[in-house]
Design an enzyme around this catalytic site. Sequence first.
Site, PDB file in Angstrom:
ATOM      1  N   GLY A 169       0.774  -1.231   0.000  1.00  0.00           N
ATOM      2  CA  GLY A 169       0.000   0.000   0.000  1.00  0.00           C
ATOM      3  C   GLY A 169       0.802   1.277   0.000  1.00  0.00           C
ATOM      4  O   GLY A 169       0.262   2.333   0.323  1.00  0.00           O
ATOM      5  N   GLU A 210      -3.910  -3.203   6.092  1.00  0.00           N
ATOM      6  CA  GLU A 210      -5.123  -2.812   5.363  1.00  0.00           C
ATOM      7  C   GLU A 210      -4.947  -2.923   3.864  1.00  0.00           C
ATOM      8  O   GLU A 210      -5.897  -3.192   3.121  1.00  0.00           O
ATOM      9  CB  GLU A 210      -5.540  -1.386   5.748  1.00  0.00           C
ATOM     10  CG  GLU A 210      -4.768  -0.250   5.107  1.00  0.00           C
ATOM     11  CD  GLU A 210      -3.324  -0.138   5.555  1.00  0.00           C
ATOM     12  OE1 GLU A 210      -2.490   0.361   4.784  1.00  0.00           O
ATOM     13  OE2 GLU A 210      -3.035  -0.556   6.697  1.00  0.00           O
ATOM     14  N   ASP A 211      -3.710  -2.741   3.359  1.00  0.00           N
ATOM     15  CA  ASP A 211      -3.490  -2.787   1.916  1.00  0.00           C
ATOM     16  C   ASP A 211      -3.819  -4.158   1.336  1.00  0.00           C
ATOM     17  O   ASP A 211      -4.413  -4.272   0.259  1.00  0.00           O
ATOM     18  CB  ASP A 211      -2.057  -2.378   1.574  1.00  0.00           C
ATOM     19  CG  ASP A 211      -1.006  -3.112   2.412  1.00  0.00           C
ATOM     20  OD1 ASP A 211      -1.375  -3.931   3.276  1.00  0.00           O
ATOM     21  OD2 ASP A 211       0.192  -2.856   2.205  1.00  0.00           O
ATOM     22  N   TYR A 212      -3.460  -5.222   2.058  1.00  0.00           N
ATOM     23  CA  TYR A 212      -3.742  -6.585   1.598  1.00  0.00           C
ATOM     24  C   TYR A 212      -5.246  -6.816   1.462  1.00  0.00           C
ATOM     25  O   TYR A 212      -5.730  -7.353   0.459  1.00  0.00           O
ATOM     26  CB  TYR A 212      -3.130  -7.602   2.570  1.00  0.00           C
ATOM     27  CG  TYR A 212      -3.533  -9.039   2.301  1.00  0.00           C
ATOM     28  CD1 TYR A 212      -2.848  -9.809   1.368  1.00  0.00           C
ATOM     29  CD2 TYR A 212      -4.596  -9.626   2.989  1.00  0.00           C
ATOM     30  CE1 TYR A 212      -3.214 -11.134   1.122  1.00  0.00           C
ATOM     31  CE2 TYR A 212      -4.964 -10.940   2.751  1.00  0.00           C
ATOM     32  CZ  TYR A 212      -4.280 -11.686   1.821  1.00  0.00           C
ATOM     33  OH  TYR A 212      -4.642 -12.982   1.568  1.00  0.00           O
TER      34      TYR A 212
END
Length: 361
Positions: free
Chosen positions: A178, A203-205
């Site tokens: 991210g 959170e990016d995953y």
Amino acid sequence: RLHLHKKRSEVKQPFAQVLGISLLKPLKGVDPNLISNLETFFTLDYPKYEILLCVQDQDDPAVDVCKKLLGKYPNVDAGLFIGGKKVGINPKINNLMPGYEAAKYGLVWICDSGIRVKPDTLTDLTNQMTEKVGLVHGLPYVADRQGFAATLEQVYFGTSHPRSYISANVTGIKCVTGMSCLMRKDVLDQAGGLVAFAQYIAEDYFMAKAIADRGWKFSMATQVALQNSGSYSIGQFQSRMIRWTKLRINMVPATVLEPVSECFLASLIIGWAAHHVFRWDMMVFFMCHCLAWFIADYIQLTGVQGGPLSFSKLDFAVAWFIRESMAVQIFLSALWDPTISWRTGRYRLRCGGTAEEILDV
């Protein structure tokens, strides 16, 4: 080499070129390169974008940096959001919430504070955002800086990391970090908006997974996501790698097999196999395999760099050997302790990628 560092004349101008972009910039603290990094976003050569600077605390020194740039570039569509909004345990999401809610364009670009861009970086990202693409991301890399710690980081992000990152994306596996991601806001809103990802540290995953689950494709930019933090050390690099490994283990249990993809352990295994099957000398095969790996890594690093390296071949050899030697120790350290320290908080990870904040009593 075929994908990275394409000339702009080689890239077509798709429909997304005319769409507006809302840049979400999470900020916390100030390092020596922050103001110069941020300024590159105010000088982007793109006709329709806004900059949403997000700072959690009123007394954060990053506030003064933001105000200075807002005053220097009054004609740039930019705003400062202070205070955040507590919606979960992820401090980055909490920080970005006011900016996300105020975003007025259909594409949101979440980009970390330590990233430095070129004037045509946003054009490069939108060139990849075609009709079937829901997320465009950049390969993480590191800018040329002084000191051995900077060399160590550059060697890792030019060898071990892109080896898996680029291979995954070339073969169709969803692999995203991210640091620099351009996403469709309406798709994120369908998944619940940023609030839906506030329960995760990585959170990016989960944002990438939510976009993929809705049938959208991913695309990788031809420019790297250039990290240019002014604060770095070998200890910080090691802590960062341990934190990332802990997150991967909790999100993807198959990560426990990751050490066998590292040079020395893989060379030992294949050396034993060659001895067992062909009766070749195990140590000779091990040394030859490590040498071939070393040469391949150097070739890959120069490809990601896209130009001359800022350090010597000897510096590369020393940094490469130290990085490869640290790999197993980093993995074992990640297994030993399931908690992580990130920004100003400590968190206990759970299987599946969720986490809970550890509060001091």
